[in-house]
Design a protein around this motif. Structure first.
Motif, PDB file in Angstrom:
ATOM      1  N   VAL A 126       0.842  -1.205   0.000  1.00 48.15           N
ATOM      2  CA  VAL A 126       0.000   0.000   0.000  1.00 48.15           C
ATOM      3  C   VAL A 126       0.878   1.256   0.000  1.00 48.15           C
ATOM      4  CG1 VAL A 126      -1.646   1.350   1.366  1.00 48.15           C
ATOM      5  CG2 VAL A 126      -2.006  -1.102   1.044  1.00 48.15           C
ATOM      6  N   ALA A 127       1.949   1.243   0.792  1.00 51.44           N
ATOM      7  CA  ALA A 127       2.862   2.388   0.829  1.00 51.44           C
ATOM      8  C   ALA A 127       3.483   2.630  -0.543  1.00 51.44           C
ATOM      9  CB  ALA A 127       3.947   2.151   1.876  1.00 51.44           C
ATOM     10  N   CYS A 128       3.854   1.561  -1.229  1.00 52.89           N
ATOM     11  CA  CYS A 128       4.442   1.703  -2.564  1.00 52.89           C
ATOM     12  C   CYS A 128       3.412   2.226  -3.569  1.00 52.89           C
ATOM     13  CB  CYS A 128       5.009   0.366  -3.034  1.00 52.89           C
ATOM     14  SG  CYS A 128       6.485  -0.158  -2.125  1.00 52.89           S
ATOM     15  N   LEU A 129       2.183   1.769  -3.445  1.00 50.60           N
ATOM     16  CA  LEU A 129       1.131   2.268  -4.338  1.00 50.60           C
ATOM     17  C   LEU A 129       0.886   3.755  -4.116  1.00 50.60           C
ATOM     18  CD1 LEU A 129      -1.366  -0.730  -4.157  1.00 50.60           C
ATOM     19  CD2 LEU A 129      -0.156   0.063  -6.201  1.00 50.60           C
ATOM     20  N   LEU A 130       1.006   4.202  -2.865  1.00 55.51           N
ATOM     21  CA  LEU A 130       0.832   5.622  -2.561  1.00 55.51           C
ATOM     22  C   LEU A 130       1.953   6.474  -3.150  1.00 55.51           C
ATOM     23  CD1 LEU A 130      -0.417   5.440   1.150  1.00 55.51           C
ATOM     24  CD2 LEU A 130      -1.753   5.942  -0.908  1.00 55.51           C
ATOM     25  N   THR A 159       3.247   9.512  -8.895  1.00 51.37           N
ATOM     26  CA  THR A 159       4.284   9.481  -9.933  1.00 51.37           C
ATOM     27  C   THR A 159       3.662   9.384 -11.314  1.00 51.37           C
ATOM     28  OG1 THR A 159       5.854   8.414  -8.419  1.00 51.37           O
ATOM     29  CG2 THR A 159       6.309   8.227 -10.777  1.00 51.37           C
ATOM     30  N   ILE A 160       2.661   8.515 -11.453  1.00 55.17           N
ATOM     31  CA  ILE A 160       1.954   8.383 -12.735  1.00 55.17           C
ATOM     32  C   ILE A 160       1.216   9.679 -13.066  1.00 55.17           C
ATOM     33  CG2 ILE A 160       0.091   7.164 -13.932  1.00 55.17           C
ATOM     34  CD1 ILE A 160       0.883   4.664 -12.345  1.00 55.17           C
ATOM     35  N   LEU A 207      10.316   0.485  -6.788  1.00 54.62           N
ATOM     36  CA  LEU A 207       9.055  -0.145  -7.171  1.00 54.62           C
ATOM     37  C   LEU A 207       9.239  -1.512  -7.823  1.00 54.62           C
ATOM     38  CD1 LEU A 207       7.014   2.927  -8.459  1.00 54.62           C
ATOM     39  CD2 LEU A 207       6.918   1.795  -6.232  1.00 54.62           C
ATOM     40  N   VAL A 208      10.469  -1.891  -8.118  1.00 57.52           N
ATOM     41  CA  VAL A 208      10.701  -3.235  -8.650  1.00 57.52           C
ATOM     42  C   VAL A 208      10.306  -4.292  -7.609  1.00 57.52           C
ATOM     43  CG1 VAL A 208      12.488  -4.881  -9.337  1.00 57.52           C
ATOM     44  CG2 VAL A 208      12.472  -2.574 -10.303  1.00 57.52           C
ATOM     45  N   LEU A 216      -0.207  -3.476 -12.318  1.00 54.40           N
ATOM     46  CA  LEU A 216      -0.209  -2.585 -13.475  1.00 54.40           C
ATOM     47  C   LEU A 216       0.096  -1.144 -13.071  1.00 54.40           C
ATOM     48  CD1 LEU A 216      -3.277  -4.016 -15.437  1.00 54.40           C
ATOM     49  CD2 LEU A 216      -0.840  -4.380 -15.896  1.00 54.40           C
ATOM     50  N   VAL A 217      -0.393  -0.727 -11.906  1.00 52.34           N
ATOM     51  CA  VAL A 217      -0.089   0.621 -11.414  1.00 52.34           C
ATOM     52  C   VAL A 217       1.408   0.764 -11.155  1.00 52.34           C
ATOM     53  CG1 VAL A 217      -0.390   2.223  -9.468  1.00 52.34           C
ATOM     54  CG2 VAL A 217      -2.374   1.061 -10.448  1.00 52.34           C
ATOM     55  N   ILE A 218       1.980  -0.232 -10.506  1.00 51.40           N
ATOM     56  CA  ILE A 218       3.423  -0.207 -10.223  1.00 51.40           C
ATOM     57  C   ILE A 218       4.219  -0.178 -11.525  1.00 51.40           C
ATOM     58  CG2 ILE A 218       5.340  -1.503  -9.236  1.00 51.40           C
ATOM     59  CD1 ILE A 218       3.612  -0.280  -7.104  1.00 51.40           C
ATOM     60  N   LEU A 219       3.813  -1.000 -12.500  1.00 58.57           N
ATOM     61  CA  LEU A 219       4.501  -1.002 -13.799  1.00 58.57           C
ATOM     62  C   LEU A 219       4.411   0.368 -14.470  1.00 58.57           C
ATOM     63  CD1 LEU A 219       3.688  -4.390 -15.567  1.00 58.57           C
ATOM     64  CD2 LEU A 219       5.749  -3.724 -14.335  1.00 58.57           C
TER      65      LEU A 219
END
Length: 438
Positions: A168-172, A177-178, A210-211, A236-239
């Motif tokens: 969740v922290a990484c998605l935030l 960024t996107i 994010l990898v 997909l969001v991370i990618l």
């Protein structure tokens, strides 16, 4: 009655936490009249300390999302990232109160890090400056400290919660960024995105960070508890965030990790074909970006700058081939180079010489062997994280706090949950045997 080491460690750990909570409480009382905001922060630490007394895994769990925070916490002459501060706090309950005994795999990794730390002691003796000594302890925290914190989360049965907090922290971080990338593209600027929110980050930092969540979501081990319905959109969001960062190093690390996961999951061979098919365009994009930089003739772009730094790093190493110039030598006045070598092996060679480099090779070769031999249900993700990190470090900085601590933290979780699964399996077999015998 004989008191075992486990009981002694628990008593010492609880006692240390009690003393710490009392000291912090007195500190709050002293600070309130003069610095109420600081007092509020210290009070929050007291509450966390109390929670840690009740549940020792509290701080390690809090470290899971906080490990990604690159913002700096400065004060009292101390300047370090929030990530490092949280890791240092979580280390103590992890090492004193985490489940025992440590698994053979964890003990092996800890001893491998000891070998590296011992062999880098030579550069501390030969190059006596403060940053050298501080970084020696820092490197130990980033590897062994992160492993132990991750172990505490996984072995205590909280792997699902811990990894979910991390994801969740990484998605935030990925979503803004996107968004910044889309706004930048709309204005006609298609260059790499350097995120500004929630704090400023370099494109290579956000990309390589994010990898790790991308590999977790792709591997999606059963003990993660994320179904395809949630894991696929998050993946997909991370990618997307990695793509807008345009970090070539991150793309290389992602490709390596995807291959490891796909080829080791024998029950899902179709995913290997998909992963390989996805890696082809990644490779094309990387080669295209490199070709364009070479064709530009701009000797100051990242491609030519990196080549120049490779040559300079090698020459710096030749000036002190056996023990190097000291950890973080490039921060010192009169240093032979004012840059951190953008390659793991060149960095260690220039910093700690051939002696330190031997320890680094032992650390990484040993780590990969240990993780490869683990049960694939837990070791596949850990191996993918390790190989991805060392692959990235061939084209980028290695000893950067979060970029090192995150993979080892997650590897520690894998080790912990694997050990917990093995213990429960053994207990179940013993219970069945007793039932049959009865």
């Amino acid at each position: 009655m004989t008191v075992g080491w486990r009981e002694i460690l628990e008593r010492v750990g609880v006692g240390a936490l009690v003393v710490g909570a009392l000291v912090l409480t007195l500190g709050v009382a002293w600070l309130v009249p003069e610095q109420p905001i600081v007092a509020l922060g210290v009070a929050a630490l007291v509450l966390v300390g109390i929670a840690a007394l009740v549940q020792p895994v509290t701080l390690p769990l809090l470290a899971m999302p906080m490990i990604v925070v690159v913002a700096r916490a400065a004060g009292g002459g101390v300047d370090l990232t929030v990530s490092d501060a949280m890791l240092a706090l979580a280390f103590w309950p992890a090492v004193l109160l985490s489940p025992r005994p440590f698994s053979p795999e964890l003990r092996s990794l800890l001893w491998l890090n000891v070998i590296y730390q011992v062999l880098t002691l030579f550069t501390l003796i030969a190059n006596p400056f403060t940053a050298n000594t501080v970084e020696w302890f820092h490197a130990w925290l980033l590897v062994s400290g992160a492993l132990l914190v991750g172990w505490a989360v996984g072995a205590s049965g909280h792997a699902r919660l811990g990894l979910s907090l991390f994801l969740v922290a990484c998605l935030l971080l990925a979503v803004p960024t996107i968004a910044q990338g889309l706004l930048q593209y709309a204005s006609g600027n298609f260059s790499a995105v350097y995120p500004r929110y929630p704090w400023p980050m370099h494109k290579n930092f956000i990309g390589t960070l994010l990898v790790s969540p991308a590999l977790i979501l792709y591997a999606r081990p059963s003990w993660l508890g994320w179904g395809k319905r949630w894991a696929l959109p998050a993946f997909l969001v991370i990618l997307g965030a990695i793509a807008v960062s345009q970090s070539r190093q991150a793309m290389v690390g992602l490709a390596v990790g995807l291959l490891v996961v796909s080829l080791r999951k024998h029950d899902e061979r179709r995913r290997a074909t998909i992963a390989i098919a996805a890696i082809v365009p990644i490779g094309y994009v990387i080669l295209t970006m490199i070709r364009d930089q070479i064709a530009s003739g701009n000797e100051h772009n990242s491609w030519f700058q990196r080549l120049e730094w490779y040559v300079d790093s090698f020459q710096i190493w030749t000036q002190s081939p056996w023990v190097g110039h000291g950890l973080r030598y490039w921060t010192q006045p009169g240093a032979p180079g004012a840059f951190q070598p953008p390659n793991a092996f060149l960095e260690v060679a220039a910093s700690a010489g051939l002696v330190g480099l031997a320890g680094f090779v032992v650390l990484w070769v040993g780590t990969l062997v240990v993780l490869f031999r683990m049960d694939a249900a837990f070791g596949t993700l850990a191996l993918a994280l390790a190989l991805s990190r060392i692959a990235v470090a061939q084209f980028d900085l290695f000893w950067v706090s979060i970029s090192v601590s995150v993979p080892f933290l997650l590897i520690g979780v894998c080790l912990g949950v694997g050990h917990g699964h093995g213990v429960r399996g053994t207990a179940s077999k013993q219970s069945d045997a007793v039932g049959v015998g009865g």
